[in-house]
Motif scaffolding. Structure first.
Motif, PDB file in Angstrom:
ATOM      1  N   LEU A  72      27.336 -31.681  -5.751  1.00  0.00           N
ATOM      2  CA  LEU A  72      26.144 -31.067  -5.539  1.00  0.00           C
ATOM      3  C   LEU A  72      25.331 -30.709  -4.294  1.00  0.00           C
ATOM      4  N   ASP A 114      20.236 -28.648  -4.697  1.00  0.00           N
ATOM      5  CA  ASP A 114      20.625 -28.430  -5.877  1.00  0.00           C
ATOM      6  C   ASP A 114      19.859 -29.900  -6.171  1.00  0.00           C
ATOM      7  N   ASP A 124      24.360 -26.289 -13.248  1.00  0.00           N
ATOM      8  CA  ASP A 124      25.260 -25.898 -12.839  1.00  0.00           C
ATOM      9  C   ASP A 124      25.823 -25.655 -14.113  1.00  0.00           C
ATOM     10  N   SER A 129      27.209 -28.047 -15.914  1.00  0.00           N
ATOM     11  CA  SER A 129      28.076 -29.066 -16.109  1.00  0.00           C
ATOM     12  C   SER A 129      26.772 -30.714 -17.154  1.00  0.00           C
TER      13      SER A 129
END
Length: 202
Positions: free
Chosen positions: A32, A36, A163, A165
Motif C-alpha cells: 500500500l 492508504d 483494496d 484484500s
C-alpha cells in the motif's frame, strides 16, 4: 498433537500465537502507498499505520516499564502534553520507516523480556489502578495477546475496505472468486432484509 507441540511450554505457546498475530497485523501495510496506510476508514479514525504505531507503543510499555526494563527510546505521543489519540495515527513528519523501525524495536524488546522472564515473574503496570496493578508475565502476555488479536482484526477489516484484500497468509478464508464473494454478500444482504421484514426493527 505432534511431538513438537506436545513439548511446547505454555510460555512458548503464548509467545508463538503472539508473534503470529503481530506479524499478521504489520503485514497489512504490505503493498500500500502512503495515503492508504494512513487514511481513516471509520468514524473514529481507524487507520492501518496508526494501529501499528499504537500496538508498538503499548507493547513497549507492557513488556518494558512493567517489568523494570524500560527501553531507551523516546515516545513523544505518550507525553503528558501530547494531543488526544496521538498514538493512533501518524503525522506527515512520522514516516513509514520511522514507525516500522519503532515497531521492530518494540517487538525485539518484548521478545527479550519474554525470553528472560518466567510466566510467574512479577511486575507492576504503572497506568493501571492500584488494586490490580500487580501482575505477572503470564497475565501481561495474555493481555497483550488479546490486544494484538483485536487490533489485527481491525486491520483485517480496514485493509479489505481499502483494496478488497482479505485474510492472512495462512489462507484462512475460502478460495472464492470475486463473483462468488459478490454473490455471497448479496445473499447475506437479502437475508438481512428478509429478517427485517419478518421481525422488524428493535
Amino acid at each position: 498433537m505432534t511431538d513438537a507441540a506436545s513439548t511446547e511450554t505454555t510460555k512458548e505457546l503464548l509467545h508463538r500465537y503472539y508473534r503470529r498475530n503481530r506479524d499478521q497485523l504489520v503485514a497489512k501495510l504490505d503493498g500500500l502507498g502512503e495515503y492508504d496506510i494512513r487514511r481513516p476508514l471509520t468514524g473514529t479514525g481507524t487507520n492501518l499505520l496508526g494501529l501499528v504505531k499504537h500496538v508498538a507503543s503499548v507493547q513497549l510499555g507492557y513488556f518494558g516499564e512493567t517489568f523494570g526494563r524500560p527501553a531507551d527510546v523516546d515516545v513523544p505521543w505518550f507525553a503528558d502534553d501530547a494531543e488526544l489519540n496521538a498514538d493512533m495515527w501518524a503525522t506527515p513528519d512520522e514516516s513509514r520507516e520511522l514507525i516500522l523501525g519503532f515497531w521492530r524495536l518494540s517487538a525485539d524488546h518484548a521478545d527479550e523480556t519474554i525470553g528472560v522472564l518466567d510466566l510467574d515473574s512479577p511486575g507492576i503496570v504503572p497506568w493501571w489502578p492500584a488494586e490490580r496493578d500487580h501482575v505477572t508475565l503470564g497475565l501481561v502476555m495474555t493481555h497483550m495477546l488479546v490486544e494484538m488479536a483485536r487490533h489485527a482484526g481491525h486491520a483485517d477489516i480496514v485493509r479489505e475496505l481499502i483494496d478488497g484484500s482479505a485474510g492472512n497468509k495462512d489462507g484462512n478464508l475460502p478460495d472464492q472468486s470475486a463473483d462468488e464473494w459478490s454473490a455471497y454478500r448479496d445473499r447475506l444482504e437479502a437475508a438481512a432484509a428478509e429478517s427485517e421484514r419478518r421481525y422488524g426493527a428493535r
